[in-house]
Design an enzyme around this catalytic site. Structure first.
Site, mmCIF file in Angstrom:
data_model
loop_
_atom_site.group_PDB
_atom_site.id
_atom_site.type_symbol
_atom_site.label_atom_id
_atom_site.label_comp_id
_atom_site.label_asym_id
_atom_site.label_seq_id
_atom_site.Cartn_x
_atom_site.Cartn_y
_atom_site.Cartn_z
ATOM 1 N N ALA A 124 0.801 -1.224 0.000
ATOM 2 C CA ALA A 124 0.000 0.000 0.000
ATOM 3 C C ALA A 124 0.837 1.279 0.000
ATOM 4 O O ALA A 124 0.289 2.372 0.000
ATOM 5 C CB ALA A 124 -0.926 -0.006 1.213
ATOM 6 N N ASN A 190 1.395 -3.364 8.148
ATOM 7 C CA ASN A 190 2.391 -3.994 7.272
ATOM 8 C C ASN A 190 3.244 -2.929 6.605
ATOM 9 O O ASN A 190 4.436 -3.113 6.383
ATOM 10 C CB ASN A 190 1.697 -4.872 6.237
ATOM 11 C CG ASN A 190 1.103 -6.110 6.875
ATOM 12 O OD1 ASN A 190 1.808 -7.077 7.122
ATOM 13 N ND2 ASN A 190 -0.180 -6.067 7.196
ATOM 14 N N HIS A 220 -1.236 7.244 4.047
ATOM 15 C CA HIS A 220 0.098 6.827 4.508
ATOM 16 C C HIS A 220 1.089 7.940 4.222
ATOM 17 O O HIS A 220 1.160 8.423 3.093
ATOM 18 C CB HIS A 220 0.553 5.565 3.778
ATOM 19 C CG HIS A 220 -0.378 4.401 3.931
ATOM 20 N ND1 HIS A 220 -0.484 3.678 5.097
ATOM 21 C CD2 HIS A 220 -1.262 3.843 3.079
ATOM 22 C CE1 HIS A 220 -1.381 2.731 4.944
ATOM 23 N NE2 HIS A 220 -1.876 2.801 3.732
#
Ligand SMILES: NC(=O)C1=CN([C@@H]2O[C@H](COP(=O)(O)OP(=O)(O)OC[C@H]3O[C@@H](n4cnc5c(N)ncnc54)[C@H](OP(=O)(O)O)[C@@H]3O)[C@@H](O)[C@H]2O)C=CC1
Ligand SMILES: O=C([O-])CC(=O)C(=O)O
Length: 267
Positions: A124, A190, A220
């Site tokens: 991601a 993760n 993120h």
């Protein structure tokens, strides 16, 4: 001849991956590996998207060229290590599993024993190439912030002492090392592990995780500084409808890794 892969896990990522590669001539889903009790649901997905795939509880002993893990931390020890030892290369999405002391070394040893390689996908997050290159020159600080809507934190320690359904303002639910983030939030951090493994390591990368009712995306952010200079990255990822914890980009990253195995030119 098509590359025969075994998919480990048939949830949000696994199903979306099969949908995307079902018409790829160079790829053949030969097996789908799921836990006992989940075979019927996986059989249903196989019927629609991978009719030639066998649904099993372990990677078959023969005729598999590559393993693609999209299952969860436990699947690394259960399925990826044995496959590597047998010489089957692996693509891994559950990078946070490497926060368990000794597991990175076990993966390296298994790949060496099998004369093969394990690839940790970017998933991601972006700029993993830049971060890993910057490490060569020396990194000073790497900070990662993960911000998701409250519902994405359900079933995690974020629920302790707060009601995620009625959260009115952003709440910092974790601050600490990437190692602790990955261990405490195995389905949500993760990326924290990936950023740290590419950069300053699991213990020196600082992580903040935030539940934020004002966002709809999985956001993120990475800030890195070192001899190369500095960068700030912000990703605003669409979550998968089938699993709000997981960004759609994770699926695309896994598909890219898979297609790169058979493409004549790779970027
Ligand atoms: N690198 C990255 O950026 C990201 C990585 N991830 C990783 O990918 C994983 C999968 O994500 P997602 O598809 O959204 O999750 P889902 O929960 O939707 O699907 C997980 C699937 O894996 C199966 N499974 C669980 N444990 C095992 C096992 N030991 N062996 C084989 N199959 C297993 C589940 O079966 P059952 O239903 O029976 O439990 C289910 O089919 C996450 O747990 C996370 O670790 C996720 C997002 C981003
Ligand atoms: O998919 C995402 O946005 C990130 C994620 O769940 C993780 O880091 O585990």
């Amino acid at each position: 001849m098509a590359l025969k892969f075994a998919l480990i896990g048939c949830g949000a990522i696994g199903t979306a991956l099969l949908e995307l590669v079902k018409n790829d001539a160079g790829l053949a889903a030969a097996a789908i590996v799921v836990p006992a009790g989940s075979e019927a649901a996986a059989q249903d997905v196989a019927g629609r998207l991978a009719p030639d795939a066998q649904v099993l509880q372990a990677v078959p002993a023969e005729s598999i060229d590559l393993v693609v893990e999209a299952a969860g931390h436990a699947a690394i020890e259960q399925h990826v290590l044995p496959a590597l030892k047998r010489g089957i290369p692996a693509i891994v999405a559950s990078v946070g599993a490497l926060s368990a002391p000794g597991l990175p070394e076990q993966l390296e040893a298994a790949a060496r024993e099998g004369g093969t390689q394990v690839q940790l996908i970017a998933g991601a997050i972006g700029a993993i190439d830049a971060l890993a290159a910057a490490r060569v020159g020396g990194l000073e600080t790497v900070r990662y912030t993960g911000r998701k809507p409250p519902r994405a934190w359900k079933g995690t320690p974020a629920e302790e002492g707060r009601d995620l359904d009625t959260l009115a303002a952003e709440a910092v639910i974790f601050e600490g090392s990437a190692r602790d983030a990955a261990r405490l939030f195995p389905k949500n951090a993760n990326v924290a592990a990936t950023v740290s493994l590419a950069g300053l390591g699991l213990d020196r990368t600082t992580v903040r995780l935030i539940a934020d009712p004002a966002v709809t995306e999985n956001v993120h952010q990475v800030e890195a500084e070192g001899a190369f200079g500095r960068f700030e990255l912000t990703m605003r990822n669409q979550p998968l409808a089938a699993n709000p914890k997981t960004s759609a980009l994770t699926v695309y990253s896994a598909v890219r890794a898979l297609r790169s195995r058979v493409a004549p030119l790779v970027i």
